[in-house]
Write a protein that holds these residues in place. Structure first.
Motif, PDB file in Angstrom:
ATOM      1  N   PRO A  69       0.802  -1.227   0.000  1.00 34.45           N
ATOM      2  CA  PRO A  69       0.000   0.000   0.000  1.00 34.45           C
ATOM      3  C   PRO A  69       0.834   1.276   0.000  1.00 34.45           C
ATOM      4  CG  PRO A  69      -0.963  -1.599   1.495  1.00 34.45           C
ATOM      5  CD  PRO A  69       0.341  -2.177   1.040  1.00 34.45           C
ATOM      6  N   ALA A  70       1.888   1.310   0.796  1.00 27.55           N
ATOM      7  CA  ALA A  70       2.720   2.514   0.854  1.00 27.55           C
ATOM      8  C   ALA A  70       3.428   2.763  -0.469  1.00 27.55           C
ATOM      9  CB  ALA A  70       3.741   2.388   1.982  1.00 27.55           C
ATOM     10  N   LEU A  71       3.836   1.686  -1.138  1.00 26.75           N
ATOM     11  CA  LEU A  71       4.495   1.822  -2.440  1.00 26.75           C
ATOM     12  C   LEU A  71       3.500   2.312  -3.494  1.00 26.75           C
ATOM     13  CD1 LEU A  71       7.058   1.438  -4.080  1.00 26.75           C
ATOM     14  CD2 LEU A  71       6.418  -0.962  -4.428  1.00 26.75           C
ATOM     15  N   ARG A  72       2.280   1.822  -3.432  1.00 27.01           N
ATOM     16  CA  ARG A  72       1.234   2.310  -4.350  1.00 27.01           C
ATOM     17  C   ARG A  72       0.987   3.806  -4.136  1.00 27.01           C
ATOM     18  NH1 ARG A  72      -2.266  -0.735  -7.311  1.00 27.01           N
ATOM     19  NH2 ARG A  72      -2.099  -3.026  -7.173  1.00 27.01           N
ATOM     20  N   LEU A  73       0.971   4.211  -2.879  1.00 26.75           N
ATOM     21  CA  LEU A  73       0.768   5.626  -2.578  1.00 26.75           C
ATOM     22  C   LEU A  73       1.867   6.478  -3.202  1.00 26.75           C
ATOM     23  CD1 LEU A  73      -0.620   7.925  -0.961  1.00 26.75           C
ATOM     24  CD2 LEU A  73       0.895   7.340   0.959  1.00 26.75           C
ATOM     25  N   LEU A  74       3.098   6.013  -3.106  1.00 28.95           N
ATOM     26  CA  LEU A  74       4.220   6.754  -3.674  1.00 28.95           C
ATOM     27  C   LEU A  74       4.116   6.860  -5.189  1.00 28.95           C
ATOM     28  CD1 LEU A  74       7.072   8.066  -3.478  1.00 28.95           C
ATOM     29  CD2 LEU A  74       8.016   5.742  -3.644  1.00 28.95           C
ATOM     30  N   LEU A  75       3.896   5.734  -5.842  1.00 33.35           N
ATOM     31  CA  LEU A  75       3.940   5.706  -7.306  1.00 33.35           C
ATOM     32  C   LEU A  75       2.686   6.299  -7.946  1.00 33.35           C
ATOM     33  CD1 LEU A  75       5.493   2.157  -7.857  1.00 33.35           C
ATOM     34  CD2 LEU A  75       6.654   4.370  -7.955  1.00 33.35           C
ATOM     35  N   ILE A  79       4.167  10.692  -6.765  1.00 31.04           N
ATOM     36  CA  ILE A  79       5.032  10.943  -7.923  1.00 31.04           C
ATOM     37  C   ILE A  79       4.302  11.689  -9.045  1.00 31.04           C
ATOM     38  CG2 ILE A  79       6.301   9.811  -9.795  1.00 31.04           C
ATOM     39  CD1 ILE A  79       7.837  10.096  -7.190  1.00 31.04           C
ATOM     40  N   PRO A  80       3.066  11.336  -9.405  1.00 30.67           N
ATOM     41  CA  PRO A  80       2.390  12.109 -10.453  1.00 30.67           C
ATOM     42  C   PRO A  80       2.266  13.593 -10.129  1.00 30.67           C
ATOM     43  CG  PRO A  80       1.240  10.041 -10.081  1.00 30.67           C
ATOM     44  CD  PRO A  80       2.273  10.151  -9.012  1.00 30.67           C
ATOM     45  N   GLU A  81       2.198  13.930  -8.858  1.00 26.91           N
ATOM     46  CA  GLU A  81       2.038  15.325  -8.472  1.00 26.91           C
ATOM     47  C   GLU A  81       3.370  16.042  -8.269  1.00 26.91           C
ATOM     48  OE1 GLU A  81      -0.394  15.479  -5.026  1.00 26.91           O
ATOM     49  OE2 GLU A  81      -2.201  14.764  -6.038  1.00 26.91           O
ATOM     50  N   LYS A  82       4.355  15.331  -7.717  1.00 28.34           N
ATOM     51  CA  LYS A  82       5.599  16.001  -7.316  1.00 28.34           C
ATOM     52  C   LYS A  82       6.785  15.721  -8.226  1.00 28.34           C
ATOM     53  CE  LYS A  82       4.623  16.509  -2.414  1.00 28.34           C
ATOM     54  NZ  LYS A  82       5.162  16.392  -1.039  1.00 28.34           N
ATOM     55  N   THR A  83       6.668  14.760  -9.114  1.00 27.76           N
ATOM     56  CA  THR A  83       7.762  14.380 -10.021  1.00 27.76           C
ATOM     57  C   THR A  83       8.884  13.646  -9.307  1.00 27.76           C
ATOM     58  OG1 THR A  83       7.271  16.284 -11.418  1.00 27.76           O
ATOM     59  CG2 THR A  83       9.396  15.178 -11.780  1.00 27.76           C
ATOM     60  N   ALA A  84       9.210  14.039  -8.077  1.00 30.93           N
ATOM     61  CA  ALA A  84      10.321  13.404  -7.362  1.00 30.93           C
ATOM     62  C   ALA A  84       9.977  13.283  -5.888  1.00 30.93           C
ATOM     63  CB  ALA A  84      11.599  14.206  -7.539  1.00 30.93           C
ATOM     64  N   MET A  85      10.546  12.256  -5.246  1.00 31.83           N
ATOM     65  CA  MET A  85      10.352  12.059  -3.805  1.00 31.83           C
ATOM     66  C   MET A  85      11.593  11.372  -3.243  1.00 31.83           C
ATOM     67  SD  MET A  85       8.720  12.251  -0.972  1.00 31.83           S
ATOM     68  CE  MET A  85       7.121  12.852  -1.511  1.00 31.83           C
ATOM     69  N   ASP A  86      12.132  11.932  -2.142  1.00 33.04           N
ATOM     70  CA  ASP A  86      13.311  11.369  -1.492  1.00 33.04           C
ATOM     71  C   ASP A  86      12.968  10.942  -0.072  1.00 33.04           C
ATOM     72  OD1 ASP A  86      15.104  11.780  -3.633  1.00 33.04           O
ATOM     73  OD2 ASP A  86      15.316  13.897  -3.073  1.00 33.04           O
ATOM     74  N   GLY A  87      13.555   9.811   0.347  1.00 26.81           N
ATOM     75  CA  GLY A  87      13.436   9.366   1.727  1.00 26.81           C
ATOM     76  C   GLY A  87      12.044   8.939   2.135  1.00 26.81           C
ATOM     77  N   PHE A  88      11.281   8.339   1.207  1.00 24.81           N
ATOM     78  CA  PHE A  88       9.935   7.844   1.527  1.00 24.81           C
ATOM     79  C   PHE A  88      10.084   6.480   2.193  1.00 24.81           C
ATOM     80  CE2 PHE A  88       5.914   5.717   0.567  1.00 24.81           C
ATOM     81  CZ  PHE A  88       4.995   6.700   0.888  1.00 24.81           C
ATOM     82  N   GLU A  89       9.692   6.390   3.463  1.00 28.83           N
ATOM     83  CA  GLU A  89       9.951   5.170   4.234  1.00 28.83           C
ATOM     84  C   GLU A  89       8.829   4.151   4.058  1.00 28.83           C
ATOM     85  OE1 GLU A  89      10.837   3.888   8.871  1.00 28.83           O
ATOM     86  OE2 GLU A  89      11.612   5.797   8.091  1.00 28.83           O
ATOM     87  N   VAL A  90       9.234   2.927   3.764  1.00 29.70           N
ATOM     88  CA  VAL A  90       8.295   1.820   3.588  1.00 29.70           C
ATOM     89  C   VAL A  90       8.772   0.652   4.435  1.00 29.70           C
ATOM     90  CG1 VAL A  90       7.340   0.132   1.976  1.00 29.70           C
ATOM     91  CG2 VAL A  90       7.642   2.512   1.253  1.00 29.70           C
TER      92      VAL A  90
END
Length: 356
Positions: A69-75, A79-90
Motif C-alpha cells: 500500500p505505501a508503495l502504491r501511494l508513492l507511485l 510521484i504524479p504530483e511532485k515528479t520526485a520524492m526522497d526518503g519515503f519510508e516503507v
C-alpha cells in the motif's frame, strides 16, 4: 569526436550497464509500473528471478509480495504530483527475506520528443539502522525507568534517615532532661543539636529537586533558626541572623558545613555572653565566588580577653576535622568587640561585616 549511439539496442545495453553499476537496489519502470530494468543488487537483495521480473508489473513480483500500500501511494499519488520524492519510508514483511524497512527515492523522467514516462526507483535498506535505533530507544526508556526507580528509592531512604535522626535527637534530649549531672546534660544537648544539623540536610534532600544537592541559601537559615529556638534561653535573649548567598552544595559537604555552623553557634551561645547583654547578636554569613566560599560566625560578646574558656574540647576538634575534610582553612579573631570565626575555601575577601 563524439559518436552517438547507433540504435535502440545499444542504448538499452548501455542503460542496463549503468543500472547494474548501482550498488543499491534500483528499478526502471514505465508509466504502467512495469519493470524495464533492474539492478543486480535488486535481484540479490529481494531474491527475485530476473526472468520473472523483466516486463512484469511491479506489484505482481514475487507472487504479489510487492503489492505494498505505501508503495502504491508513492507511485500512484505522490510521484504524479511532485515528479520526485526522497526518503519515503516503507516497511514490509517479505516472504523470503523477512521484514524490511526501506527508504525509497523516486524520479519521474519526461522526454522532449515523446509522451512516454519513465520512473526511476532506488531502494535504501535501513532495516539494521532502525533495529539499532529501536534498541537504543528501548535502552534509553529502560534507563529512564531505572533512574526514576532510583529516585524514588533514594527519596524514601532519605525520608527514613531523616525520621531516624529525629528519633535519635528526641532520645538524646529526653536523656538530657533526666540526668542529674549538668556537664552530662550539656554534652547530651550538644549531641542533640549535632544530630539535628544532619537531619536538616536530610529534610532538604527530601524536599529539593536535586537528588544529592542542597540549596545553602535556604538550608543555613533553617538550621540556625532551629539552633536558636532550642538553645537560646529567656535569661539572655540572643538574636541569630543569617546572610547566605545562593548556591548549591552536595549533601556530604553540606553535612560538614552544617556541623561546623552548629559547633560555632553553640559555642557562641554558651560562652560569648556570660553576663546579660543588650542587643546580643550572633551573625552567620555564607559568601560564594565561583567554586570558592567563605563561612563566618561572629558575635558581639565578651571576646577572648574577658572569656577564659579554652579553645579546646570536642567541639573544637570536630570543627578542625571538618575544615580539613572540606579542604578549607579556619581563622579566628577575638577581642573586646567579640569573636569571629571564618572558614574559607581558597582566597576570599569577605563582603559581610562581622557582628558588632
Amino acid at each position: 569526436m563524439f559518436q552517438p549511439i547507433a540504435n535502440i539496442e545499444d542504448a538499452q545495453t548501455l542503460a542496463q550497464a549503468i543500472v547494474n553499476t548501482i550498488t543499491e537496489p534500483f528499478l526502471v519502470l514505465d508509466e504502467q509500473f512495469r519493470v524495464l530494468a533492474a539492478s543486480r543488487s535488486f535481484y540479490k537483495t529481494f531474491e527475485v528471478d530476473p526472468a520473472q521480473t523483466q516486463g512484469s508489473l511491479l506489484y505482481a513480483l514475487g507472487d504479489g509480495q510487492w503489492d505494498i500500500p505505501a508503495l502504491r501511494l508513492l507511485l500512484e499519488t505522490i510521484i504524479p504530483e511532485k515528479t520526485a520524492m526522497d526518503g519515503f519510508e516503507v516497511e514490509h514483511d517479505f516472504p523470503r527475506i523477512g521484514r524490511r524497512t526501506m527508504l525509497l527515492n523516486a524520479r519521474k523522467v519526461l522526454y522532449d520528443h515523446s509522451s512516454a514516462i519513465t520512473i526511476l526507483l532506488a531502494f535504501n535498506d535501513i532495516t539494521a539502522r532502525r533495529v539499532i535505533e529501536r534498541e537504543k530507544e528501548e535502552l534509553l526508556s529502560r534507563t529512564e525507568d531505572l533512574l526514576r526507580q532510583k529516585d524514588v528509592l533514594l527519596r524514601e531512604m532519605e525520608h527514613r534517615v531523616a525520621n531516624s535522626l529525629q528519633i535519635i535527637a528526641s532520645i538524646l534530649l529526653l536523656k538530657a532532661r533526666s540526668v542529674t549531672s549538668e556537664e552530662t546534660r550539656q554534652h547530651l544537648k550538644d549531641a542533640h543539636q549535632r544530630v539535628l544539623s544532619v537531619a536538616e540536610v536530610q529534610r532538604h534532600l527530601h524536599t529539593s529537586a536535586g537528588i544529592d544537592e542542597i540549596d545553602v541559601g535556604s538550608y543555613l537559615p533553617k538550621l540556625c533558626s532551629s539552633l536558636a529556638s532550642s538553645m537560646v534561653g529567656e535569661a539572655q535573649p540572643i538574636t541569630v541572623t543569617v546572610t547566605a548567598e545562593g548556591g548549591r552544595m552536595d549533601s556530604q559537604r553540606a553535612v560538614s558545613l552544617g556541623l561546623i555552623v552548629t559547633e560555632l553557634v553553640l559555642n557562641a551561645i554558651k560562652y560569648a555572653f556570660p553576663k546579660e547583654k543588650t542587643d546580643a547578636r550572633i551573625q552567620v554569613s555564607y559568601e560564594t565566588a565561583g567554586s570558592d566560599w567563605k563561612l563566618t560566625v561572629s558575635d558581639n560578646g565578651v571576646g577572648k580577653i574577658a572569656n577564659d574558656v579554652p579553645a579546646t574540647g570536642l567541639g573544637t576538634a570536630i570543627v578542625e576535622a571538618l575544615v580539613k575534610q572540606l579542604e578549607a582553612k579556619v581563622e579566628a579573631i577575638s577581642d573586646t568587640d567579640g569573636t569571629s570565626v571564618s572558614v574559607t575555601r581558597a582566597t576570599f575577601t569577605s563582603r559581610v561585616p562581622r557582628a558588632a
